[in-house]
Design a protein around this motif. Structure first.
Motif, PDB file in Angstrom:
ATOM      1  N   MET A 134       0.849  -1.193   0.000  1.00 48.46           N
ATOM      2  CA  MET A 134       0.000   0.000   0.000  1.00 48.46           C
ATOM      3  C   MET A 134       0.873   1.228   0.000  1.00 48.46           C
ATOM      4  SD  MET A 134      -2.793   1.954   0.851  1.00 48.46           S
ATOM      5  CE  MET A 134      -4.277   1.749   0.876  1.00 48.46           C
ATOM      6  N   ASN A 135       0.501   2.174  -0.803  1.00 48.84           N
ATOM      7  CA  ASN A 135       1.203   3.444  -0.871  1.00 48.84           C
ATOM      8  C   ASN A 135       1.058   4.154   0.470  1.00 48.84           C
ATOM      9  OD1 ASN A 135       1.944   6.123  -1.304  1.00 48.84           O
ATOM     10  ND2 ASN A 135       1.202   6.117  -3.407  1.00 48.84           N
ATOM     11  N   ARG A 136       2.154   4.361   1.137  1.00 49.34           N
ATOM     12  CA  ARG A 136       2.134   4.972   2.472  1.00 49.34           C
ATOM     13  C   ARG A 136       1.575   6.399   2.454  1.00 49.34           C
ATOM     14  NH1 ARG A 136       1.381   0.751   4.667  1.00 49.34           N
ATOM     15  NH2 ARG A 136       2.962  -0.818   4.347  1.00 49.34           N
ATOM     16  N   LYS A 137       1.607   7.068   1.301  1.00 49.32           N
ATOM     17  CA  LYS A 137       1.032   8.409   1.208  1.00 49.32           C
ATOM     18  C   LYS A 137      -0.487   8.365   1.303  1.00 49.32           C
ATOM     19  CE  LYS A 137       4.766  10.231  -1.622  1.00 49.32           C
ATOM     20  NZ  LYS A 137       5.154  10.743  -2.940  1.00 49.32           N
ATOM     21  N   LEU A 138      -1.089   7.231   0.951  1.00 47.35           N
ATOM     22  CA  LEU A 138      -2.546   7.081   1.020  1.00 47.35           C
ATOM     23  C   LEU A 138      -3.022   6.590   2.376  1.00 47.35           C
ATOM     24  CD1 LEU A 138      -3.360   5.329  -2.374  1.00 47.35           C
ATOM     25  CD2 LEU A 138      -3.837   7.692  -1.742  1.00 47.35           C
ATOM     26  N   LYS A 139      -2.197   5.809   3.042  1.00 50.47           N
ATOM     27  CA  LYS A 139      -2.632   5.129   4.254  1.00 50.47           C
ATOM     28  C   LYS A 139      -2.763   6.109   5.415  1.00 50.47           C
ATOM     29  CE  LYS A 139      -1.751   0.975   6.928  1.00 50.47           C
ATOM     30  NZ  LYS A 139      -3.166   0.666   6.940  1.00 50.47           N
ATOM     31  N   ASP A 140      -3.970   6.192   5.940  1.00 46.91           N
ATOM     32  CA  ASP A 140      -4.213   6.953   7.157  1.00 46.91           C
ATOM     33  C   ASP A 140      -5.478   6.410   7.811  1.00 46.91           C
ATOM     34  OD1 ASP A 140      -6.467   8.132   5.898  1.00 46.91           O
ATOM     35  OD2 ASP A 140      -5.431  10.008   5.499  1.00 46.91           O
ATOM     36  N   GLU A 141      -5.796   6.918   8.964  1.00 46.70           N
ATOM     37  CA  GLU A 141      -6.928   6.398   9.738  1.00 46.70           C
ATOM     38  C   GLU A 141      -8.254   6.553   8.989  1.00 46.70           C
ATOM     39  OE1 GLU A 141      -9.178   7.034  14.021  1.00 46.70           O
ATOM     40  OE2 GLU A 141      -7.155   7.838  13.755  1.00 46.70           O
ATOM     41  N   ASP A 142      -8.453   7.684   8.333  1.00 47.63           N
ATOM     42  CA  ASP A 142      -9.703   7.900   7.603  1.00 47.63           C
ATOM     43  C   ASP A 142      -9.853   6.923   6.450  1.00 47.63           C
ATOM     44  OD1 ASP A 142     -10.613   9.996   9.231  1.00 47.63           O
ATOM     45  OD2 ASP A 142      -9.450  11.471   8.098  1.00 47.63           O
ATOM     46  N   LYS A 147       0.682  -1.756 -16.038  1.00 52.58           N
ATOM     47  CA  LYS A 147       1.796  -1.514 -15.108  1.00 52.58           C
ATOM     48  C   LYS A 147       1.415  -1.966 -13.701  1.00 52.58           C
ATOM     49  CE  LYS A 147       4.740   2.136 -13.290  1.00 52.58           C
ATOM     50  NZ  LYS A 147       4.980   3.580 -13.233  1.00 52.58           N
ATOM     51  N   CYS A 148       0.196  -1.675 -13.293  1.00 51.13           N
ATOM     52  CA  CYS A 148      -0.266  -2.108 -11.969  1.00 51.13           C
ATOM     53  C   CYS A 148      -0.339  -3.630 -11.877  1.00 51.13           C
ATOM     54  CB  CYS A 148      -1.638  -1.504 -11.657  1.00 51.13           C
ATOM     55  SG  CYS A 148      -1.605   0.273 -11.359  1.00 51.13           S
ATOM     56  N   LEU A 149      -0.787  -4.275 -12.947  1.00 48.33           N
ATOM     57  CA  LEU A 149      -0.848  -5.743 -12.954  1.00 48.33           C
ATOM     58  C   LEU A 149       0.545  -6.358 -12.830  1.00 48.33           C
ATOM     59  CD1 LEU A 149      -3.515  -6.486 -15.692  1.00 48.33           C
ATOM     60  CD2 LEU A 149      -3.632  -7.200 -13.297  1.00 48.33           C
ATOM     61  N   VAL A 150       1.523  -5.745 -13.472  1.00 47.35           N
ATOM     62  CA  VAL A 150       2.874  -6.309 -13.496  1.00 47.35           C
ATOM     63  C   VAL A 150       3.702  -5.881 -12.283  1.00 47.35           C
ATOM     64  CG1 VAL A 150       5.035  -6.392 -14.811  1.00 47.35           C
ATOM     65  CG2 VAL A 150       2.843  -6.466 -16.014  1.00 47.35           C
ATOM     66  N   TYR A 151       3.641  -4.599 -11.936  1.00 43.62           N
ATOM     67  CA  TYR A 151       4.534  -4.060 -10.908  1.00 43.62           C
ATOM     68  C   TYR A 151       3.817  -3.501  -9.683  1.00 43.62           C
ATOM     69  CZ  TYR A 151       7.727  -4.089 -14.889  1.00 43.62           C
ATOM     70  OH  TYR A 151       8.471  -4.461 -15.967  1.00 43.62           O
ATOM     71  N   GLY A 152       2.504  -3.587  -9.648  1.00 40.53           N
ATOM     72  CA  GLY A 152       1.735  -2.931  -8.595  1.00 40.53           C
ATOM     73  C   GLY A 152       1.690  -3.694  -7.288  1.00 40.53           C
ATOM     74  N   SER A 153       0.721  -3.357  -6.484  1.00 38.87           N
ATOM     75  CA  SER A 153       0.554  -3.928  -5.142  1.00 38.87           C
ATOM     76  C   SER A 153      -0.256  -5.214  -5.144  1.00 38.87           C
ATOM     77  CB  SER A 153      -0.140  -2.911  -4.235  1.00 38.87           C
ATOM     78  OG  SER A 153       0.612  -1.736  -4.153  1.00 38.87           O
ATOM     79  N   ASP A 154      -0.556  -5.750  -6.312  1.00 40.05           N
ATOM     80  CA  ASP A 154      -1.322  -6.983  -6.494  1.00 40.05           C
ATOM     81  C   ASP A 154      -2.801  -6.845  -6.137  1.00 40.05           C
ATOM     82  OD1 ASP A 154       0.750  -8.492  -7.581  1.00 40.05           O
ATOM     83  OD2 ASP A 154       1.457  -9.163  -5.617  1.00 40.05           O
ATOM     84  N   GLY A 155      -3.299  -5.615  -6.094  1.00 39.61           N
ATOM     85  CA  GLY A 155      -4.720  -5.417  -5.829  1.00 39.61           C
ATOM     86  C   GLY A 155      -5.595  -5.990  -6.937  1.00 39.61           C
ATOM     87  N   TYR A 156      -5.264  -5.647  -8.181  1.00 39.66           N
ATOM     88  CA  TYR A 156      -6.008  -6.217  -9.304  1.00 39.66           C
ATOM     89  C   TYR A 156      -5.865  -7.741  -9.297  1.00 39.66           C
ATOM     90  CZ  TYR A 156      -6.670  -1.766 -11.885  1.00 39.66           C
ATOM     91  OH  TYR A 156      -7.048  -0.508 -12.304  1.00 39.66           O
ATOM     92  N   ARG A 157      -4.635  -8.219  -9.158  1.00 41.23           N
ATOM     93  CA  ARG A 157      -4.360  -9.654  -9.212  1.00 41.23           C
ATOM     94  C   ARG A 157      -5.171 -10.415  -8.173  1.00 41.23           C
ATOM     95  NH1 ARG A 157      -4.233 -12.393 -12.434  1.00 41.23           N
ATOM     96  NH2 ARG A 157      -2.837 -10.992 -13.517  1.00 41.23           N
ATOM     97  N   ARG A 158      -5.192  -9.903  -6.953  1.00 39.72           N
ATOM     98  CA  ARG A 158      -5.919 -10.557  -5.864  1.00 39.72           C
ATOM     99  C   ARG A 158      -7.408 -10.669  -6.210  1.00 39.72           C
ATOM    100  NH1 ARG A 158      -4.227  -7.296  -2.183  1.00 39.72           N
ATOM    101  NH2 ARG A 158      -2.306  -8.462  -1.922  1.00 39.72           N
TER     102      ARG A 158
END
Length: 98
Positions: A1-9, A77-88
């Motif tokens: 997960m992109n740490r810039k996005l992660k927050d409590e909200d 690019k997300c499918l190949v190098y991303g966080s595996d969200g799409y893949r999952r």
């Protein structure tokens, strides 16, 4: 997960989404949360991901979805190098169909 996005909200939003239990509840929530254009864009990206996963070529994807080659490239690019969200999600949907 992109740490810039992660927050409590963001965590609260995602925990709330996980509480939805039917497709109809998802329709209701996302219709309230997003504009029609935002929802269509998300649907288009996931459609592109599914088609790339099936091995479809860019020109077919452009023709069928209306997505730009830039969008297709970004999804790829997300499918190949991303966080595996799409893949999952793709893999879990395939499991449901087996």
């Amino acid at each position: 997960m992109n740490r810039k996005l992660k927050d409590e909200d963001m965590d609260i939003l995602f925990r709330g989404i996980l509480k939805l239990s039917t497709v109809e509840e998802c329709y209701d929530f996302f219709e309230d949360l997003c504009t029609i254009s935002e929802l269509r864009a998300m649907v288009q990206r996931f459609q592109v991901a599914r088609m790339l996963d099936e091995g479809r070529i860019y020109s077919d994807i452009v023709q069928e979805t209306g997505a730009s080659t830039a969008t297709i490239s970004r999804v790829n690019k997300c499918l190949v190098y991303g966080s595996d969200g799409y893949r999952r999600m793709l893999d879990r949907l395939k499991e449901d169909n087996e």
